[in-house]
Design a protein around this motif. Structure first.
Motif, PDB file in Angstrom:
ATOM      1  N   GLN A  57       0.806  -1.221   0.000  1.00 20.85           N
ATOM      2  CA  GLN A  57       0.000   0.000   0.000  1.00 20.85           C
ATOM      3  C   GLN A  57       0.839   1.271   0.000  1.00 20.85           C
ATOM      4  O   GLN A  57       0.395   2.315  -0.483  1.00 20.85           O
ATOM      5  N   TYR A  58       2.071   1.184   0.477  1.00 17.03           N
ATOM      6  CA  TYR A  58       2.932   2.362   0.509  1.00 17.03           C
ATOM      7  C   TYR A  58       3.248   2.882  -0.898  1.00 17.03           C
ATOM      8  O   TYR A  58       3.502   4.077  -1.090  1.00 17.03           O
ATOM      9  N   VAL A  59       3.221   1.991  -1.904  1.00 16.61           N
ATOM     10  CA  VAL A  59       3.494   2.413  -3.283  1.00 16.61           C
ATOM     11  C   VAL A  59       2.412   3.386  -3.755  1.00 16.61           C
ATOM     12  O   VAL A  59       2.703   4.397  -4.409  1.00 16.61           O
ATOM     13  N   ILE A  60       1.169   3.101  -3.408  1.00 14.50           N
ATOM     14  CA  ILE A  60       0.067   3.983  -3.790  1.00 14.50           C
ATOM     15  C   ILE A  60       0.183   5.318  -3.058  1.00 14.50           C
ATOM     16  O   ILE A  60       0.024   6.387  -3.656  1.00 14.50           O
ATOM     17  N   LYS A  61       0.497   5.276  -1.780  1.00 21.27           N
ATOM     18  CA  LYS A  61       0.634   6.509  -0.997  1.00 21.27           C
ATOM     19  C   LYS A  61       1.782   7.372  -1.519  1.00 21.27           C
ATOM     20  O   LYS A  61       1.651   8.598  -1.633  1.00 21.27           O
TER      21      LYS A  61
END
Length: 256
Positions: A57-61
């Protein structure tokens, strides 16, 4: 109206790319497919998004945190550690990204973001499909019937040649596919009333199983039939197809 996008799965069917990033962040024409989906919704005036993230999810953030860097020309002055954005390629979007867990099922992800929906009618789709659905007419249809849910129905043609087989095993015909061999499936691009959230229990709830079955049994689900362009991105072959459409300048979903 808020648009909820499911973007937390592992994307195992396209693992050649998803081992590095979430499937919705796989690029079509140098932009994540998630961006294409959001641009499409935005073209109809839907600019508030809730992204149900999970796997990586950090990639999207990080993508949205550095949106200017991804989409604008910039000048870096290293003498004073400053940055100037030269062309402001901004969007009108308000984007809420929620970590809904690594192994949470689709229904569980929606349940986790209930507080962000705010008791309103909301749209929902998957983070790996593009289309030419008229979202204005979809919403108008949903409001007209008064049920809890509307699902866009699309016709997916059979991909292979077809055999017609009798009960005793005899093949009576072997022919090419035709329109009669198609199947109607859930194409995403859904609309729900807030009361639907009561059908979701916990992280193990699969949206497409018990909640949808209950809606059908209670007569609370309607279909909005779409016979235009629709394409998901489950495989490298499907990704290549979308890439070719975008590169050709004839991508049907590019209406902005």
């Amino acid at each position: 109206m808020k648009v909820v996008i499911l973007a937390g799965g592992l994307g195992t069917r396209i693992s050649e790319e998803s081992h590095l990033r979430p499937k919705p962040m796989i690029e079509i024409g140098e932009q994540p497919i998630l961006w294409h989906i959001m641009k499409y919704y935005s073209a109809f005036g839907f600019d508030e998004f809730i992204i149900c993230a999970g796997y990586k999810q950090y990639v999207i953030k990080e993508y949205f945190s550095d949106y200017f860097l991804h989409n604008s020309d910039v000048t870096f002055d290293l003498s004073d550690n400053s940055m100037e954005v030269l062309n402001n390629n901004s969007e009108k979007w308000k984007v809420t990204i929620v970590d809904t867990g690594l192994h949470t099922m689709t229904g569980g992800r929606i349940k986790r973001i209930e507080k962000y929906i705010g008791g309103e009618t909301f749209m929902l789709t998957y983070g790996d499909g593009l289309c030419t659905v008229d979202l204005g007419k979809l919403l108008e249809f949903h409001r007209s019937h008064g049920k809890l849910a509307t699902v866009t129905a699309v016709n997916i043609a059979q991909l292979k040649g077809v055999m017609e087989v009798e009960d005793d095993g005899r093949i009576t015909a072997f022919r090419e596919k035709n329109d009669r061999d198609a199947a109607i499936i859930n194409g995403g691009f859904m609309v729900f009333e807030p009361g639907f959230l009561d059908y979701l229990k916990d992280d193990d709830t699969v949206l497409e199983q018990e909640p949808f079955s209950r809606l059908c049994e209670e007569g609370q689900m309607m279909s909005f039939y779409h016979d235009g362009f629709w394409q998901c991105m489950d495989t490298q072959r499907e990704k290549k197809k979308l890439e070719e459409l975008w590169a050709s300048g004839r991508a049907p979903w590019k209406i902005w």
